[in-house]
Design a protein around this motif. Structure first.
Motif, PDB file in Angstrom:
ATOM      1  N   GLN A   4      -7.843  -2.335  21.600  1.00 59.86           N
ATOM      2  CA  GLN A   4      -7.110  -1.055  20.861  1.00 59.86           C
ATOM      3  C   GLN A   4      -8.189   0.244  21.062  1.00 59.86           C
ATOM      4  O   GLN A   4      -7.829   1.284  21.455  1.00 59.86           O
ATOM      5  N   LYS A   5      -9.548  -0.006  21.095  1.00 62.90           N
ATOM      6  CA  LYS A   5     -10.578   0.799  21.174  1.00 62.90           C
ATOM      7  C   LYS A   5     -10.631   1.597  22.493  1.00 62.90           C
ATOM      8  O   LYS A   5     -10.952   2.862  22.726  1.00 62.90           O
ATOM      9  N   VAL A   6     -10.457   0.547  23.460  1.00 66.73           N
ATOM     10  CA  VAL A   6     -10.156   1.010  24.733  1.00 66.73           C
ATOM     11  C   VAL A   6      -9.258   2.275  24.830  1.00 66.73           C
ATOM     12  O   VAL A   6      -9.640   3.197  25.660  1.00 66.73           O
ATOM     13  N   SER A   7      -8.130   2.010  24.423  1.00 72.25           N
ATOM     14  CA  SER A   7      -7.208   3.102  24.498  1.00 72.25           C
ATOM     15  C   SER A   7      -7.549   4.312  23.648  1.00 72.25           C
ATOM     16  O   SER A   7      -7.107   5.423  24.169  1.00 72.25           O
ATOM     17  N   GLU A   8      -8.204   4.145  22.697  1.00 69.28           N
ATOM     18  CA  GLU A   8      -8.543   5.240  21.791  1.00 69.28           C
ATOM     19  C   GLU A   8      -9.527   6.197  22.540  1.00 69.28           C
ATOM     20  O   GLU A   8      -9.416   7.330  22.443  1.00 69.28           O
ATOM     21  N   VAL A   9     -10.554   5.475  23.287  1.00 70.04           N
ATOM     22  CA  VAL A   9     -11.467   6.380  24.090  1.00 70.04           C
ATOM     23  C   VAL A   9     -10.654   7.241  25.046  1.00 70.04           C
ATOM     24  O   VAL A   9     -10.727   8.187  25.184  1.00 70.04           O
ATOM     25  N   VAL A  10      -9.649   6.551  25.542  1.00 69.51           N
ATOM     26  CA  VAL A  10      -8.793   7.174  26.547  1.00 69.51           C
ATOM     27  C   VAL A  10      -8.061   8.397  26.279  1.00 69.51           C
ATOM     28  O   VAL A  10      -8.111   9.399  26.652  1.00 69.51           O
ATOM     29  N   VAL A  11      -7.380   8.118  25.165  1.00 62.17           N
ATOM     30  CA  VAL A  11      -6.611   9.090  24.346  1.00 62.17           C
ATOM     31  C   VAL A  11      -7.482  10.146  23.966  1.00 62.17           C
ATOM     32  O   VAL A  11      -7.117  11.538  24.287  1.00 62.17           O
ATOM     33  N   LEU A  12      -8.551   9.890  23.337  1.00 65.96           N
ATOM     34  CA  LEU A  12      -9.433  11.099  22.877  1.00 65.96           C
ATOM     35  C   LEU A  12     -10.000  11.980  24.043  1.00 65.96           C
ATOM     36  O   LEU A  12     -10.321  13.143  24.099  1.00 65.96           O
ATOM     37  N   ALA A  13     -10.471  11.093  25.032  1.00 65.35           N
ATOM     38  CA  ALA A  13     -10.831  12.073  26.398  1.00 65.35           C
ATOM     39  C   ALA A  13      -9.533  12.839  27.050  1.00 65.35           C
ATOM     40  O   ALA A  13      -9.789  13.854  27.368  1.00 65.35           O
ATOM     41  N   LYS A  14      -8.394  12.433  27.097  1.00 66.75           N
ATOM     42  CA  LYS A  14      -7.367  13.132  27.405  1.00 66.75           C
ATOM     43  C   LYS A  14      -7.038  14.347  26.595  1.00 66.75           C
ATOM     44  O   LYS A  14      -6.780  15.394  27.233  1.00 66.75           O
ATOM     45  N   GLU A  15      -7.173  14.080  25.408  1.00 70.25           N
ATOM     46  CA  GLU A  15      -7.008  15.363  24.421  1.00 70.25           C
ATOM     47  C   GLU A  15      -8.014  16.383  24.709  1.00 70.25           C
ATOM     48  O   GLU A  15      -7.645  17.554  24.758  1.00 70.25           O
ATOM     49  N   ALA A  16      -9.314  16.019  24.841  1.00 66.44           N
ATOM     50  CA  ALA A  16     -10.266  16.824  25.201  1.00 66.44           C
ATOM     51  C   ALA A  16     -10.022  17.654  26.630  1.00 66.44           C
ATOM     52  O   ALA A  16     -10.435  18.517  26.716  1.00 66.44           O
ATOM     53  N   SER A  17      -9.476  16.899  27.445  1.00 68.05           N
ATOM     54  CA  SER A  17      -9.075  17.442  28.744  1.00 68.05           C
ATOM     55  C   SER A  17      -7.789  18.329  28.885  1.00 68.05           C
ATOM     56  O   SER A  17      -7.394  18.915  29.949  1.00 68.05           O
ATOM     57  N   GLY A  18      -7.172  18.450  27.553  1.00 68.33           N
ATOM     58  CA  GLY A  18      -6.038  19.450  27.620  1.00 68.33           C
ATOM     59  C   GLY A  18      -4.727  18.381  27.827  1.00 68.33           C
ATOM     60  O   GLY A  18      -3.617  19.010  27.931  1.00 68.33           O
ATOM     61  N   ASP A  19      -4.867  17.301  28.014  1.00 72.03           N
ATOM     62  CA  ASP A  19      -3.373  16.395  28.271  1.00 72.03           C
ATOM     63  C   ASP A  19      -2.810  16.461  27.026  1.00 72.03           C
ATOM     64  O   ASP A  19      -3.164  16.454  25.815  1.00 72.03           O
ATOM     65  N   ASP A  20      -1.428  16.215  27.007  1.00 71.42           N
ATOM     66  CA  ASP A  20      -0.636  16.096  25.740  1.00 71.42           C
ATOM     67  C   ASP A  20      -0.732  14.437  25.409  1.00 71.42           C
ATOM     68  O   ASP A  20      -0.026  13.670  25.973  1.00 71.42           O
ATOM     69  N   VAL A  21      -1.194  14.517  24.200  1.00 72.25           N
ATOM     70  CA  VAL A  21      -1.367  13.245  23.528  1.00 72.25           C
ATOM     71  C   VAL A  21      -0.912  13.321  22.258  1.00 72.25           C
ATOM     72  O   VAL A  21      -1.140  12.671  21.111  1.00 72.25           O
ATOM     73  N   ALA A  22       0.130  14.204  21.895  1.00 65.55           N
ATOM     74  CA  ALA A  22       0.697  14.507  20.589  1.00 65.55           C
ATOM     75  C   ALA A  22       1.452  13.306  19.931  1.00 65.55           C
ATOM     76  O   ALA A  22       1.121  12.936  18.871  1.00 65.55           O
ATOM     77  N   THR A  23       2.065  12.195  20.769  1.00 65.95           N
ATOM     78  CA  THR A  23       2.595  11.231  20.217  1.00 65.95           C
ATOM     79  C   THR A  23       1.510  10.076  19.549  1.00 65.95           C
ATOM     80  O   THR A  23       1.726   9.726  18.331  1.00 65.95           O
ATOM     81  N   GLU A  24       0.404  10.000  20.396  1.00 68.82           N
ATOM     82  CA  GLU A  24      -0.496   9.060  19.870  1.00 68.82           C
ATOM     83  C   GLU A  24      -1.277   9.756  18.686  1.00 68.82           C
ATOM     84  O   GLU A  24      -1.682   8.942  17.733  1.00 68.82           O
ATOM     85  N   PHE A  25      -1.536  11.252  18.740  1.00 65.35           N
ATOM     86  CA  PHE A  25      -2.329  11.477  17.568  1.00 65.35           C
ATOM     87  C   PHE A  25      -1.368  11.661  16.183  1.00 65.35           C
ATOM     88  O   PHE A  25      -1.815  11.235  15.297  1.00 65.35           O
ATOM     89  N   ALA A  26      -0.151  11.716  16.346  1.00 61.58           N
ATOM     90  CA  ALA A  26       0.883  11.708  15.280  1.00 61.58           C
ATOM     91  C   ALA A  26       0.825  10.362  14.688  1.00 61.58           C
ATOM     92  O   ALA A  26       0.560  10.138  13.348  1.00 61.58           O
ATOM     93  N   ALA A  27       0.822   9.316  15.487  1.00 60.48           N
ATOM     94  CA  ALA A  27       0.957   7.785  15.078  1.00 60.48           C
ATOM     95  C   ALA A  27      -0.459   7.769  14.388  1.00 60.48           C
ATOM     96  O   ALA A  27      -0.515   7.055  13.373  1.00 60.48           O
ATOM     97  N   ASN A  28      -1.648   8.138  15.105  1.00 56.95           N
ATOM     98  CA  ASN A  28      -2.907   7.740  14.437  1.00 56.95           C
ATOM     99  C   ASN A  28      -3.027   8.578  13.102  1.00 56.95           C
ATOM    100  O   ASN A  28      -3.417   8.029  12.087  1.00 56.95           O
ATOM    101  N   ALA A  29      -2.414   9.764  13.066  1.00 60.57           N
ATOM    102  CA  ALA A  29      -2.566  10.644  11.579  1.00 60.57           C
ATOM    103  C   ALA A  29      -1.841   9.707  10.675  1.00 60.57           C
ATOM    104  O   ALA A  29      -2.123   9.508   9.231  1.00 60.57           O
ATOM    105  N   ALA A  30      -0.332   9.136  10.744  1.00 59.67           N
ATOM    106  CA  ALA A  30       0.096   8.333   9.886  1.00 59.67           C
ATOM    107  C   ALA A  30      -0.568   7.138   9.543  1.00 59.67           C
ATOM    108  O   ALA A  30      -0.429   6.911   8.275  1.00 59.67           O
TER     109      ALA A  30
END
Ligand code: GLN
Ligand code: ZN
Length: 765
Positions: free
Chosen positions: A363-389
């Motif tokens: 799961q951490k592997v995916s976390e790294v990828v999502v965070l890099a995407k976010e920083a690159s301006g990609d849309d990861v709103a779904t992942e971020f919302a699930a994480n916030a919950a």
């Protein structure tokens, strides 16, 4: 674009494939081909998993059949002569260095008898590495089969371009030691000699197509002498060259600031720092970047299992991007993921609410990828919302808070943490009560965990045998252990711990505030893996945990049988701790729970009680200073809270793995008798260090990580050495640690030899 990077992935396999095949190989049930093939398929699996998750920079050479530091010693020919004279296959040399080897002669092969090299904790983790051991005759040369190159090519053949990871030369030397024939040798002085071999390795990697290498210098988070600090410049001036891949100088587990001067001018291509552990270092460490140098931001925790708080992490990454530029920032795990379990998806029994708070290596592997995407301006709103919950659910959960525990915590004071009388007075009453001979003999607690024990425990867990049947079985095991100890003449007995799967998990399962995994294994050393419980909330003890077995064991013998508990710091250290309250709070809560257990044991007539704190040393903050002195205070206090509720005549024992402890830290626990792992301490200075330890002590006399059997003469010689400086009246005979990983035949012989050696000394003194 902001890139993503994983510093290393667990190599054990989601179903412990590596352990199974390695142990099968050791016992002759698997061939070397099967062993190597399993390694290969695990590597392929891990690379593909990361590739498919979208990781940009994937590590290779993070795999090992035993330990990555040991691999390097083989790669560089740092192999003491005693391992090379038997004509063993390379993989067997590796295992002989890691775990010792004793083999009877056959018609075609000579007898083999070598002890293992010293194994020590990897920084403040529960992983152990095999210490590089150098002598004046060490001749560095690169093995013709260079593992990092082989594995790079292996990944390449799968279409995966990797970044090999290698421990850097300054750390490799500094973490090593001089062999017993060369005690005047300071390994760091070998730097000039080892650099050409590193250069050769790097150029072979480059030739194979590697354009980057992760070069780990984890000692950067330690307090280093000037003589070591100045080596970084020397080393990296030599290693950075046209013929080498680009180097990312990597540190983890701590604060690099005090050593920043030593690395600020290195010509490397980039740096990696651990901002999970020390976010405060960001400003200073990021200021050393020059020109094109990259900053790998360790933001996904490689040491714990909590989900990364995306919104916090993203803010941190954003600040980094603003400071050094998106094209130079890499989002990374804080360290290798070696220290986390493989995959949360393998957990089927966790309560869904709690499971949702966790993130394992996959799961951490995916976390790294999502965070890099976010920083690159990609849309990861779904992942971020699930994480916030998930983050919110944990913060608001009532599972974490128990007001009663918090009230009791507030009552802790010095008197609660102090024995009735000082040690000399206790000793007088204890002498009278137990009437032990000079050089009392004892063991550390566990006896072999045989297949029979594991099978029956499994049956009980699965419900195929009843609680009574299981209890009958356990009692029979206890009886066997008691009879054995009486037969060979040990003085202070143990019940053998057959009912315990693991010394931390066993208690965690009976305490409130813990969660458990069914498959959350993490490598501790070699083929030994642990499954740390997870502290999710305030800790309390619903009912006593060990009284039944201890009382039964004591009923079988007139000799004292030790009650056996795991101490508060060790339970904390060998669990995944909470990250929402301090370690101190968690240790003191555990101390209170254990205090009740200690007094219950005493009331039930168990008056020799051992409270193990093998992890107290590894918990020591890596640098001197306030954090370290605070730790020493609360660690000792929580032990004393646990053990001070008893009468003077109750004898409190404690045990520590590893002797590179400061005797003063042990003194602060005020245990009546301590035993420490010691058999691999060849240098007489260590004996000296403990010689004025005021209470009773047993310096471990044989290595329990190895199946090798020491002879009586060997025990006698070692103890004679010790007693030259050590007061005989205080000295106990015991092995280094528990015997659970050993087999009965070697335990029987080793302990018999040890007891006979003690008898010989009694006759002399
Ligand atoms: N009592 C424990 C045992 O003997 C201690 C183990 C340890 O120190 N790691 O197994
Ligand atoms: Zn131990």
């Amino acid at each position: 674009m902001v890139q993503s990077s994983v510093l290393g992935f667990p190599r054990i396999g989601g179903q412990r494939e590596l352990k199974k095949v390695t142990e099968a190989y050791w016992s002759g049930k698997a061939t070397v081909e099967e062993l190597l093939e399993t390694g290969k398929s695990l590597r392929a699996h891990n690379w593909k998993l990361q590739k498919e998750a979208g990781v940009d920079i994937i590590a290779s050479n993070d795999f090992s059949f035993y330990d990555q530091v040991l691999d390097l010693s083989l790669l560089f020919n740092v192999v003491p002569d005693r391992y090379t004279k038997f004509d063993l296959a390379p993989i067997d040399v590796l295992f002989a260095m890691g775990r010792g080897l004793q083999r009877k002669a056959t018609e075609t092969t000579a007898a083999v008898d070598v002890t293992a090299l010293e194994m020590v904790k990897w920084f403040d983790s529960n992983y152990h590495y095999v210490r590089p051991t150098f002598s004046h005759s060490t001749e560095f040369k690169l093995n013709s089969v260079a593992k990092p190159v082989v594995e790079f090519n292996e990944a390449k053949a799968l279409g995966i371009h990797t970044r090999p990871v290698i421990l850097g030369p300054v750390s490799y030397l500094y973490l090593g030691k001089a062999d017993k024939d060369s005690l005047d040798l300071d390994p760091i002085t070998l730097l000039e000699k080892i650099l050409p071999v590193y250069k050769q390795l790097l150029s072979e990697l480059k030739a194979a197509g590697a354009n980057q290498v992760q070069i780990d210098e984890p000692i950067l988070v330690l307090d280093l002498p000037e003589s070591v600090k100045e080596k970084f410049q020397v080393a990296y001036d030599a290693l950075v060259s046209e013929s080498a891949p680009e180097l990312t100088l990597t540190s983890y587990f701590g604060d690099v600031r005090p050593n920043l001067k030593a690395i600020e001018s290195l010509p490397v291509a980039g740096f990696h720092f651990d901002f999970v552990r020390v976010p405060e270092q960001f400003n200073e460490v990021s200021s050393i970047l020059k020109g094109e140098q990259t900053l790998s931001v360790g933001i996904v925790d490689g040491r714990n299992i909590w989900k990364t708080d995306f919104s916090k992490a993203a803010k941190f990454i954003k600040a980094a991007v603003e400071k050094v530029g998106a094209e130079k920032v890499i989002v990374a795990t804080s360290s290798s993921l070696l220290h986390t379990p493989v995959d949360l998806e393998n957990e089927t029994k966790l309560e869904p609410i709690i499971k949702d708070w966790f993130s394992f290596a996959t799961q951490k592997v995916s976390e790294v990828v999502v965070l890099a995407k976010e920083a690159s301006g990609d849309d990861v709103a779904t992942e971020f919302a699930a994480n916030a919950a998930s983050i919110k659910s944990r913060v608001e959960s009532s599972i974490t808070t128990n007001p009663k525990v918090q009230e009791r915590l507030a009552t802790i004071n010095e008197s609660l943490a102090t024995r009735q009388s000082p040690f000399p007075e206790r000793l007088a009453v204890q002498k009278e009560k137990y009437n032990l001979p000079l050089f009392p003999t004892t063991t550390i607690g566990s006896f072999p965990q045989t297949k029979d024990i594991r099978v029956n425990r499994n049956k009980f867990t699965k419900g195929t045998i009843t609680a009574e049947e299981y209890e009958t079985f356990i009692n029979k095991e206890i009886e066997t252990v008691i009879r054995f100890q009486e037969e060979i003449g040990l003085d202070v007995l143990v019940h053998g711990e057959p009912e315990r799967n693991d010394m931390v998990q066993y208690f965690g399962e009976q305490l409130k505030g813990f969660a458990f995994t069914t498959n959350g294994w993490v490598q501790s050393y070699g083929s030994r893996y642990v499954r740390p419980p997870i502290i999710v909330g305030d800790v309390s003890r619903p009912k006593n945990m060990t009284v039944k077995e201890s009382v039964y064991a004591q009923s079988l013998s007139k000799s004292p049988v030790k009650g056996m508990l795991t101490g508060p710091v060790t339970i904390l250290r060998w669990s995944f701790p909470r990250d929402d309250v301090s370690g101190k709070v968690q240790a003191l809560q555990l101390g209170l729970a254990l205090r009740d257990e200690v007094t219950d044991l005493e009331a039930a007539g168990i008056t020799v009680i051992q409270v193990d704190e093998p992890a107290i040393r590894e918990g020591l903050p890596l640098r001197a200073g306030q954090e370290r002195s605070d730790y020493l205070n609360w660690a000792a206090q929580s032990f004393r809270v646990a053990t001070s509720g008893v009468d003077n005549s109750t004898q409190i024992h404690s045990h520590f793995c590893y002797s590179d402890l400061d005797p003063n830290h042990i003194k602060a626990l005020d245990a009546d008798v301590v035993s420490i792992e010691f058999s691999k301490k060849d240098d007489p200075k260590y004996i000296q260090e403990f010689s004025d330890y005021p209470n009773h002590i047993g310096l471990g006399l044989f290595d329990i990580h190895s199946p090798r059997i020491p002879s009586k003469e060997e025990f006698v010689a070692r103890v004679e050495e010790i007693l030259k400086v050590y007061p005989a009246a205080n000295f106990w005979f015991n092995p280094d640690c528990g015997l659970k990983t050993r087999g009965w035949p070697e335990v029987r012989e080793s302990l018999t030899n040890m007891v006979n050696a003690a008898k010989e000394f009694r006759a002399k003194y």
